[in-house]
Design an enzyme around this catalytic site. Structure first.
Site, PDB file in Angstrom:
ATOM      1  N   GLU A   1       0.828  -1.197   0.000  1.00 41.41           N
ATOM      2  CA  GLU A   1       0.000   0.000   0.000  1.00 41.41           C
ATOM      3  C   GLU A   1       0.874   1.264   0.000  1.00 41.41           C
ATOM      4  OE1 GLU A   1      -3.473   1.732   3.050  1.00 41.41           O
ATOM      5  OE2 GLU A   1      -2.211   0.021   3.615  1.00 41.41           O
TER       6      GLU A   1
ATOM      7  N   LYS B   1      -9.003   2.402  -2.026  1.00 35.66           N
ATOM      8  CA  LYS B   1      -9.287   1.746  -0.753  1.00 35.66           C
ATOM      9  C   LYS B   1     -10.711   2.096  -0.325  1.00 35.66           C
ATOM     10  CE  LYS B   1      -7.022   1.101   3.772  1.00 35.66           C
ATOM     11  NZ  LYS B   1      -5.794   1.471   4.530  1.00 35.66           N
TER      12      LYS B   1
ATOM     13  N   CYS C   1      -5.410  -3.224   2.382  1.00 37.58           N
ATOM     14  CA  CYS C   1      -5.200  -3.338   3.830  1.00 37.58           C
ATOM     15  C   CYS C   1      -6.480  -3.444   4.662  1.00 37.58           C
ATOM     16  CB  CYS C   1      -4.339  -2.188   4.322  1.00 37.58           C
ATOM     17  SG  CYS C   1      -3.596  -2.521   5.948  1.00 37.58           S
TER      18      CYS C   1
END
Length: 636
Positions: free
Chosen positions: A46, A115, A170
């Site tokens: 990330e 994300k 994540c």
């Protein structure tokens, strides 16, 4: 990628915070290493192009523009390379900032995946900088090209249809309803997760559990790449804990704090087979998804993953002991229920001094103990005939007595001889009639003894014999409850040894030890010099090979060429290629032609993920042709 094996890589470059120029160089260098290793899917952490720990520097135009500019350097590094690459960077769209994964292939950006879940708790404060990503993709103009921007993107390999990739970042994995659930239900078979998960005490175990459980729950491959060395240690430390999983199994993981690239061979065909078997996937429509095609060269992946030559037997001793105890419990509780339901307190077991009948007797003893019944209600019947040796006869008798059961000896030589005379069978002709006549006489005796004592005949045949049809129809094929029906031959030996090691005392331990050393045989042909001459594995092939074939055919859905390939790896140094192929062909012939025996099996408990019951796991026509499978095997 032949046979569906796709080599993937989870990579952690050593970065510098807020230095996209340096980081792009590190990423390109790691890309070359992964290309050289044969990786087809390469996942970076990330925000690795800038560093995850830039904090308020993410709001600086200079950093954002430099990151986007340096992305083109990485894009160019993918040109004419046979891999799909995912790399993280911050991106602005319509006045909002997003934490994004850029998916690259052959000098192009295929998609930008933002994300979806932005953590702002504990040590995380992403909400200060980033917006939640949109699900339905919208166009984003990158270097004059329209690129889809959104979480709902499926990257589909046109020449390997089972390979469908989606991306999350994540925190997306750590929430109650991760995006990958929808992605998997819509067809994604491999999930790439670009992560920057910091280290705290015990967090690595939870992270591993998350990745394992996600890959199991969604029946997918999962590639998790995490930030590591180079990130700011102002308040946090990042360990580069990279993980690769497939359907609940960790294929590879990095040692933390070492910046290690890990590789794994994900089998997307096996994933697809498992999903077909379960039947819960592919029901979501793709109406709010964008499908982006790409292509990869379908060469033969050099496999790094290993295949246990005994897939039914755990290699770890502790796990094997636990597995044996669990199986014995399933068998004995199954029989316990049947005895309770029928109201019977007597059981009849034909004992030969071999492994299968020994296991059946041990299970019956355990079931009687659970019910608080006198073991004397177990009638152990030994039936010597033309092929019985002194060794097996003595072991059978000693075992019955040592366990406190009632021993009955019924010599069937005269009855079989009369039967041969009645049907015109020459007793000197040791053909299949000679053998099966004895097997059916034994079963008749057991059934009639059971009637006499008001008991239940306990079957002794195991799952491997059922797979090969190595049972006499209406002979040892039949019983009133088959306690071993779900146990493969390679596991029978370990169950008996486990019982001996944990419950065998004195003479019982000695008897079980000798049973374990006795060659597997139906003892239907006369011995020579008192020794067994009819050895089953000389006739039908090694059971460890057949159990291997059975597992990978039924549990994994492998076709013959793929089974042959992995068998050569698993049994390297034990069996030559010609031997493996010979018995593989035997397996297919027997498996298909003997289904009629399995179609009318007596009841018996399922103990593992592979079972042959016609009422449960294997609903297969008795007259199905083997030509397709055997034809492929003939070409090998």
């Amino acid at each position: 990628m032949k046979h569906g094996f796709v080599k993937v890589a989870a990579v952690t470059p050593k970065i510098k915070v807020a230095d996209p120029a340096h980081n792009a160089g590190e990423i390109c260098e790691k890309l070359e290493e992964a290309y050289a290793a044969g990786a087809k899917i390469i996942v970076f952490p990330e925000l690795c192009l800038t560093g995850y720990t830039c904090e308020d520097l993410f709001l600086q135009t200079a950093l954002l523009e430099e990151a986007l500019s340096r992305l083109s350097q990485i894009v160019e590094a993918t040109r004419d390379k046979d891999a799909l690459v995912a790399v993280g960077l911050p991106m602005e769209r319509d006045g909002a900032l997003y934490n994004v994964a850029a998916v690259l292939w052959n000098g192009r950006v295929l998609g930008f995946v933002p994300k979806a879940n932005i953590p702002s708790y504990g040590e995380f404060y992403e909400g200060r900088h980033f917006s939640e990503g949109n699900a339905e993709p919208v166009p984003y103009i990158y270097e004059g090209q329209s690129v889809p921007f959104g979480t709902n993107i499926l990257f589909t390999c046109q020449n390997l249809r089972e390979l469908v990739i989606s991306v999350e970042i994540c925190e997306d994995l750590w929430v109650a309803n991760p995006p990958c659930t929808s992605h998997a239900l819509t067809g994604a078979t491999v999930i790439a997760n670009l992560s920057a998960s910091n280290e705290t005490v015990g967090k690595d175990e939870y992270r591993e559990l998350l990745v394992k459980s996600a890959s199991a729950r969604m029946i997918c491959g999962y590639v998790y790449s995490s930030a590591g060395e180079g990130e700011s240690t102002q308040d946090l430390v990042f360990g580069g804990h990279n993980l690769i999983a497939e359907n609940g199994t960790i294929l590879a993981q990095a040692k933390r704090f070492q910046g290690t690239t890990v590789y794994g061979d994900i089998d997307v065909q096996r994933i697809n087979h498992e999903r077909r078997r379960v039947g819960a996937f592919g029901k979501n429509t793709r109406s709010n998804y964008t499908v982006v095609p790409f292509r990869l060269t379908l060469g033969e992946t050099e496999l790094a993953r290993t295949f246990n030559c005994m897939p039914f037997v755990p290699g770890d001793e502790k796990k094997r002991r636990l597995r044996c105890e669990e199986i014995l419990s399933i068998q004995s509780y199954g029989l316990k229920k049947r005895l309770e339901h029928t109201g019977l307190s007597t059981a009849v077991v034909g004992i030969s001094g071999g492994l299968d009948s020994t296991l059946a007797l041990l299970v019956t003893v355990r079931a009687f103990d659970l019910l608080g019944l006198d073991r004397g209600g177990i009638v152990s019947v030994t039936m010597p005939c033309f092929g019985t040796t002194d060794r097996t006869y003595e072991n059978a008798c000693r075992l019955a007595r040592a366990l406190g059961t009632t021993l009955e000896e019924i010599d069937i030589r005269e009855a079989v001889t009369v039967h041969f005379r009645d049907i015109g069978q020459n007793p000197d002709n040791h053909d299949v009639t000679y053998e099966n006549g004895q097997a059916r006489e034994r079963t008749q005796v057991l059934m009639d003894v059971a009637n006499r004592v008001n008991g239940l005949v306990i079957g002794t045949g195991d799952m491997s014999e059922l797979a090969l049809g190595w049972a006499t129809y209406n002979g040892d094929h039949m019983s009133m409850y088959g306690v071993n029906a779900g146990v493969p031959k390679t596991l029978v030996r370990h169950l008996v040894r486990y019982y001996s090691d944990n419950f065998g005392v004195g003479e019982l331990s000695d008897i079980l030890g000798d049973v374990l050393e006795t060659p597997v045989s139906p003892e239907l042909l006369p011995p020579v010099d008192g020794e067994i001459v009819q050895k089953t594995e000389d006739l039908v092939g090694p059971y460890e090979l057949h159990d291997f074939f059975l597992y990978y055919m039924l549990r994994c859905g492998f076709p013959p060429a793929k089974i042959y390939r992995v068998a050569r790896l698993a049994f390297k140094g034990q069996y030559g290629d010609e031997t493996i192929l010979k018995w593989l062909k035997t397996f297919y012939r027997r498996f298909f032609r003997q289904q009629f025996k399995r179609s009318c099996l007596p009841d018996g408990p399922k103990v593992g993920s592979v079972a042959l019951s016609p009422r449960g796991d294997l609903r297969m026509p008795s007259d199905a042709s083997e030509s397709l499978w055997l034809g492929e095997a003939e070409k090998l």
